[in-house]
Each structure stands twice: as C-alpha cells, then as structure tokens.
Scaffold this active site. Structure first.
Site, PDB file in Angstrom:
ATOM      1  N   HIS A  64       0.816  -1.213   0.000  1.00  0.00           N
ATOM      2  CA  HIS A  64       0.000   0.000   0.000  1.00  0.00           C
ATOM      3  C   HIS A  64       0.851   1.267   0.000  1.00  0.00           C
ATOM      4  O   HIS A  64       0.352   2.337   0.282  1.00  0.00           O
ATOM      5  CB  HIS A  64      -0.912   0.016   1.232  1.00  0.00           C
ATOM      6  CG  HIS A  64      -1.983  -1.032   1.179  1.00  0.00           C
ATOM      7  ND1 HIS A  64      -2.575  -1.546   2.299  1.00  0.00           N
ATOM      8  CD2 HIS A  64      -2.568  -1.665   0.132  1.00  0.00           C
ATOM      9  CE1 HIS A  64      -3.480  -2.446   1.958  1.00  0.00           C
ATOM     10  NE2 HIS A  64      -3.491  -2.544   0.650  1.00  0.00           N
ATOM     11  N   HIS A  65       2.147   1.118  -0.300  1.00  0.00           N
ATOM     12  CA  HIS A  65       2.996   2.328  -0.248  1.00  0.00           C
ATOM     13  C   HIS A  65       2.573   3.338  -1.299  1.00  0.00           C
ATOM     14  O   HIS A  65       2.841   4.516  -1.182  1.00  0.00           O
ATOM     15  CB  HIS A  65       4.475   1.960  -0.406  1.00  0.00           C
ATOM     16  CG  HIS A  65       4.854   1.587  -1.807  1.00  0.00           C
ATOM     17  ND1 HIS A  65       4.438   0.418  -2.406  1.00  0.00           N
ATOM     18  CD2 HIS A  65       5.583   2.239  -2.737  1.00  0.00           C
ATOM     19  CE1 HIS A  65       4.904   0.381  -3.644  1.00  0.00           C
ATOM     20  NE2 HIS A  65       5.598   1.465  -3.865  1.00  0.00           N
ATOM     21  N   ARG A  66       1.921   2.846  -2.344  1.00  0.00           N
ATOM     22  CA  ARG A  66       1.313   3.735  -3.346  1.00  0.00           C
ATOM     23  C   ARG A  66      -0.059   3.173  -3.670  1.00  0.00           C
ATOM     24  O   ARG A  66      -0.250   1.969  -3.733  1.00  0.00           O
ATOM     25  CB  ARG A  66       2.149   3.754  -4.619  1.00  0.00           C
ATOM     26  CG  ARG A  66       3.413   4.557  -4.457  1.00  0.00           C
ATOM     27  CD  ARG A  66       3.778   5.219  -5.751  1.00  0.00           C
ATOM     28  NE  ARG A  66       5.009   5.953  -5.584  1.00  0.00           N
ATOM     29  CZ  ARG A  66       5.328   7.023  -6.293  1.00  0.00           C
ATOM     30  NH1 ARG A  66       4.504   7.451  -7.230  1.00  0.00           N
ATOM     31  NH2 ARG A  66       6.459   7.639  -6.093  1.00  0.00           N
ATOM     32  N   LYS A  70      -2.338  -2.556  -7.962  1.00  0.00           N
ATOM     33  CA  LYS A  70      -2.619  -2.955  -9.349  1.00  0.00           C
ATOM     34  C   LYS A  70      -2.094  -4.342  -9.643  1.00  0.00           C
ATOM     35  O   LYS A  70      -1.011  -4.712  -9.189  1.00  0.00           O
ATOM     36  CB  LYS A  70      -1.907  -1.933 -10.261  1.00  0.00           C
ATOM     37  CG  LYS A  70      -2.156  -2.103 -11.721  1.00  0.00           C
ATOM     38  CD  LYS A  70      -3.278  -1.218 -12.184  1.00  0.00           C
ATOM     39  CE  LYS A  70      -3.736  -1.550 -13.589  1.00  0.00           C
ATOM     40  NZ  LYS A  70      -4.502  -2.809 -13.656  1.00  0.00           N
ATOM     41  N   LYS A  94       7.597  -4.849  -9.997  1.00  0.00           N
ATOM     42  CA  LYS A  94       7.434  -4.537 -11.419  1.00  0.00           C
ATOM     43  C   LYS A  94       7.036  -3.081 -11.606  1.00  0.00           C
ATOM     44  O   LYS A  94       7.638  -2.346 -12.385  1.00  0.00           O
ATOM     45  CB  LYS A  94       6.333  -5.459 -11.971  1.00  0.00           C
ATOM     46  CG  LYS A  94       6.259  -5.567 -13.455  1.00  0.00           C
ATOM     47  CD  LYS A  94       5.073  -6.434 -13.879  1.00  0.00           C
ATOM     48  CE  LYS A  94       5.189  -7.880 -13.414  1.00  0.00           C
ATOM     49  NZ  LYS A  94       4.114  -8.731 -13.968  1.00  0.00           N
ATOM     50  N   LYS A 106      -2.728  -8.811  -6.799  1.00  0.00           N
ATOM     51  CA  LYS A 106      -3.097  -9.856  -7.751  1.00  0.00           C
ATOM     52  C   LYS A 106      -4.358 -10.539  -7.273  1.00  0.00           C
ATOM     53  O   LYS A 106      -4.605 -10.617  -6.064  1.00  0.00           O
ATOM     54  CB  LYS A 106      -1.979 -10.892  -7.852  1.00  0.00           C
ATOM     55  CG  LYS A 106      -2.016 -11.702  -9.115  1.00  0.00           C
ATOM     56  CD  LYS A 106      -1.469 -10.885 -10.256  1.00  0.00           C
ATOM     57  CE  LYS A 106      -1.094 -11.654 -11.472  1.00  0.00           C
ATOM     58  NZ  LYS A 106      -0.096 -10.925 -12.251  1.00  0.00           N
ATOM     59  N   SER A 363      -1.464  -0.609 -18.992  1.00  0.00           N
ATOM     60  CA  SER A 363      -2.612  -0.495 -18.083  1.00  0.00           C
ATOM     61  C   SER A 363      -2.601   0.878 -17.406  1.00  0.00           C
ATOM     62  O   SER A 363      -3.640   1.503 -17.214  1.00  0.00           O
ATOM     63  CB  SER A 363      -2.537  -1.562 -16.991  1.00  0.00           C
ATOM     64  OG  SER A 363      -3.109  -2.766 -17.439  1.00  0.00           O
TER      65      SER A 363
HETATM   66  N1  GLU Z   1      -1.330  -9.477 -15.327  1.00  0.00           N
HETATM   67  C1  GLU Z   1      -0.350  -8.597 -15.894  1.00  0.00           C
HETATM   68  C2  GLU Z   1       0.967  -8.732 -15.141  1.00  0.00           C
HETATM   69  O1  GLU Z   1       1.244  -9.744 -14.560  1.00  0.00           O
HETATM   70  C3  GLU Z   1      -0.863  -7.177 -16.040  1.00  0.00           C
HETATM   71  C4  GLU Z   1      -1.234  -6.465 -14.787  1.00  0.00           C
HETATM   72  C5  GLU Z   1      -1.914  -5.115 -14.998  1.00  0.00           C
HETATM   73  O2  GLU Z   1      -2.014  -4.671 -16.124  1.00  0.00           O
HETATM   74  O3  GLU Z   1      -2.320  -4.545 -13.998  1.00  0.00           O
HETATM   75  O4  GLU Z   1       1.798  -7.863 -15.156  1.00  0.00           O
END
Ligand code: GLU
Length: 472
Positions: A64-66, A70, A94, A106, A363
């Site tokens: 939750h640092h940002r 996602k 990432k 995730k 994204s």
């Molecule tokens: N599922 C993709 C990943 O592993 C995309 C995640 C996204 O776009 O939020 O990076």
C-alpha cells in the site's frame, strides 16, 4: 539443496532476500516492503446448471505504499494463496521498476475456464466483483485489476459493468479495471502490450555490443533463434512482433498438446490460426514434433521464452537448458533453485519483473486515459499533422524539390492513440533496462540481472516509504 521444491512465494522471498542483503536499508523497512499488506480469501456460491458450486477466490494487495494497488486476475484451477501472494509481490517490484505509480496486487479465482460456458464464467466474474466491492477491494483509487492467465478483455468488461451498476454516478468508475475492450473505455495497444514489451526489452538488451559479446552472441535481435513456451496472449505477441519487427526466428513452440520445431523458423501468425482450426499445434506444416513435450527446456537456441506459468524451469530440468538467454515473459517461470544452477552455467536470465512489465505499463496509460476522459492523440493529432505538413511544404518550396506521396504521409502523420501507447511503452522499457544494467555493471557484488532489478525496485519503494514518513 533439499529435494523438496520451494513454493512460488518462497522463491520470490528468496530472490528478495538475496538482493535486499546488497542494500543498506534498515531491517524493519525491508521486512515491511517484503510482506503482503492485505490478503482477502473468499468462498462464494454460484449456481452452475441445477446445483450450486462454491468458488474459492483471492485478492492480495501486496503493498500500500502507493495507491491504487494494481495487478491482474488469474482464472485457473491451480490458483492458491501462495501463488497469488507471489504474483502480488512481483507486481509491486514490477511497478516500481518501470515507474508505474502503483502498489502491487493480484487476484485469483480457482476455476478452469475451459470447464465453464461463457454464461457461467460471466456469473462467476460478476459475483467475484461484487465480493471485491463489498470489501472495498476494488476502485480507481483503491485497487485496479487487469487480465492475467485465463482472463482477457471480456472478463474486464463484466467487471467494469458490475462495478458501475453498484457505483452509479462515480465519475471515474471506468478506471476501476484495465485491459477493457477499446469500445468500453479500453486503450488501443493493451492486448499486445506484454508481448510488445518483451520484444522492446530484448531488443534493448541486445543493443549493447559488448554485453552481447560476453554472452557469445552477435548484437541485435535479428536472426536470433527463439523457443517459446505457451501460445497464450504473451507468447503469441512476443513471437509475432519479434519476427515481424525484429527479424528474429522462432524455431520451437511448446503448448499443452506438445512441442514442435522447425530450424528454418515457424510462422507464429499462421500457427495461431492453425491451432484455432485444429485445436492443436501438432502437425503444423514444416514442423516436427518432439518426443517429449517438456523437452522444450533443452532445445538449442539463443533465447528461451517461457511465456506460460510459474516454476516451469526448476531444479529438475534446469541442467538441460542450452539457451544463452532465458527471457521471462511469464511471471516466475524460473525457480530460485533453478536460477542457482543456470547462473553457474553462465546463462543470462532477463527477469520477469522487468521483461513482462509492458502489460501493466499500458494499463497505467489506460487508467490515465480513463481519469482524463479523453482519448490519447485527440487533442494534438491534427495540430501536429498540420504543423508537419506546413514544414514539409516550406522545405519543398525553398529547395524547389518535391518528395513522394509516401514520404509525405510518413513525415506528416499526426500520432494516433496506438502510436503514443507504443512510444510510451518503448521509452519505459529502454529507461528501465538502463537503470537495471547500470546497477548490474557498477555494483561488483550484484551477479545477476534479477538481483539488479530487485535492488532498483527496493530502493524506489524504500524511498517512497521514507517520503511518507513511515520510516524516517
Ligand atoms: N497481469 C499482468 C501482469 O502480470 C498485467 C497487470 C496489470 O495490467 O495490472 O503484469
């Protein structure tokens, strides 16, 4: 080394610890960066045919640092908490690595999509979304899902529709999920984004002549032989774009039904069409089938591209690898145990958190588009086109020479949305590689690209925590 395989999450933790030991951050801060901040496990009923089925599902917000957090949603019968935790963690690193200002998350739904009809999958997806809304685990500023293994734009369309039904009037609601169909506030270039990012990443790493020499390769992606495991979204686009734009040669492809090869090269576009018609890659004209499906690991090639699931290259088969480069298009395809073996053999591993970051990067562009409520290029395209046209006309007038219609179109084109998305993606992949390479080359103790990537990501997350005043 024990004979027991480490779990996916343990493998990610081990890689984290290895890199963290090479930084100077306080122990408490590193621990906070490493742990999963929120884990939501749900079990909900869905009526399938005449009976009810209890569906097991997860959403893990790693950091939750940002905000928002996602990451994609996976539909697979193999989904479990350990896997989702590992994948959520990788999303944090990432995003940090490619400067996408999100925490990692995730989701996973434990179903095998092939066993359900479209209608049943829609029911499951909508119910999952309702569960997320109820616990405040989804929203443009909270947590933004996207496609992953077993899901695509169709599922994202169901998610956004369900969300909007429940959040009527929320002006930014379209930004609650990315990877949507273009007709439903998606962005052009998202579907191909991960594969395109893999291509840009490989192209960039092969652009340093001395680095290539060290790997025993000539510079450039052109002519490089590739073997791809998995013809899903990521594998298909990686193959197609590497051939069409990079002049690479895909000599082997592996799928559930088996592995095929052709040293002269396989036309991936035709292969995808063939598989759609026949339901299998086996028998594709010009190719031979390997006796054992899993032998793709040991195929002679320059670049081995695991583009399916995690732990595919593990301590049982790592010895067999003959490729010079392993390009991690999938998340976590090489276990920490396998990595030890591979590094000793001098094989270069391009880590997932860098190489497959194209998906989340685009994204991010989609999310920005949704928040700004305007398509990329709408404002400047015509203006740029007119300015370039005037420029070309003036040069023609001054020189008394004219250029061909084709040249004129090329020089005066204003950018479309897809052009801007690709440009932003390429820029992102080049910049991020530069940062990782710099750490790898400069720090003597850093012996591999994954550790370099981890260090860069950890430094960025640590700096965010310090800015927040959590760890002054
Ligand atoms: N599922 C993709 C990943 O592993 C995309 C995640 C996204 O776009 O939020 O990076």
């Amino acid at each position: 080394m024990s004979t027991k395989q480490a779990s996916f999450y343990q493998s990610v933790e081990r890689n984290f610890d290895k890199a963290a030991a090479l930084t100077n951050h306080p122990k408490g801060l590193l621990e906070q960066i490493k742990v999963c901040n929120a884990i939501y496990q749900m079990n909900f009923p869905v009526k399938i045919g005449n009976s009810y089925q209890v569906i097991e599902a997860y959403r893990v917000q790693h950091s939750h640092h940002r905000l928002p957090t996602k990451g994609g949603i996976r539909f697979s019968h193999l989904v479990n908490q350990d896997e989702v935790m590992a994948l959520a963690s990788l999303m944090t690193y990432k995003c940090a690595l490619v400067d996408v200002p999100f925490g990692g998350a995730k989701g996973g739904v434990c179903v095998s999509p092939r066993k359900y009809t479209e209608e049943q999958l829609e029911k499951i997806t909508r119910r999952y979304t309702v569960e997320l809304v109820r616990k405040n685990f989804i929203g443009p500023g909270i947590d933004v899902p996207a496609p992953d293994y077993g899901t695509g734009s169709r599922e994202m369309a169901w998610i956004v529709d369900t969300y909007q039904q429940l959040k009527n009037g929320e002006i930014d609601s379209a930004a609650c999920v990315t990877g949507k169909p273009v007709s439903q506030n998606g962005i052009r270039g998202r579907t191909e984004a991960t594969g395109r990012g893999v291509f840009y990443g490989l192209k960039e790493m092969l652009s340093y002549p001395n680095d290539c020499k060290e790997m025993g390769l000539s510079p450039g992606i052109a002519g490089k032989t590739m073997v791809i495991q998995g013809l899903g979204n990521v594998g298909s686009y990686t193959g197609t774009i590497s051939i069409e734009e990079g002049d690479a040669k895909v000599i082997g492809v592996s799928e559930i039904e088996g592995t095929i090869y052709n040293p002269k090269g396989i036309d991936i576009k035709k292969l995808i069409k063939y598989r759609k018609e026949k339901g299998s890659i086996i028998g594709f004209p010009g190719t031979k089938k390997l006796e054992n499906r899993d032998d793709w690991v040991g195929m002679e090639c320059d670049i081995l591209v695991p583009a399916a699931l995690e732990s595919q290259i593990n301590k049982k088969n790592a010895k067999k690898v003959k490729a010079k480069i392993i390009a991690e298009a999938a998340n976590g395809p090489v276990t920490a145990d396998a990595e030890e073996i591979l590094l000793k053999k001098g094989i270069v591993i391009v880590p997932d958190m860098y190489l497959n970051a194209g998906g989340v990067t685009v994204s991010y562009f989609e999310w920005l588009k949704n928040l700004s409520h305007v398509r990329y290029g709408r404002i400047e395209k015509r203006f740029d086109q007119n300015a370039y046209t005037n420029l070309v006309s003036t040069v023609e007038k001054l020189t008394g020479k004219t250029i061909s219609k084709r040249e004129r179109t090329l020089l005066t084109k204003g950018p479309e949305e897809v052009d801007l998305v690709r440009s932003g993606l390429e820029e992102t992949m080049i910049t991020a590689y530069g940062q990782v390479r710099e750490i790898y080359k400069r720090k003597k103790k850093v012996k591999d690209l994954r550790s370099a990537a981890f260090i860069n990501a950890i430094n960025k997350v640590a700096s965010d925590y310090m800015t927040l005043g959590v760890f002054p």
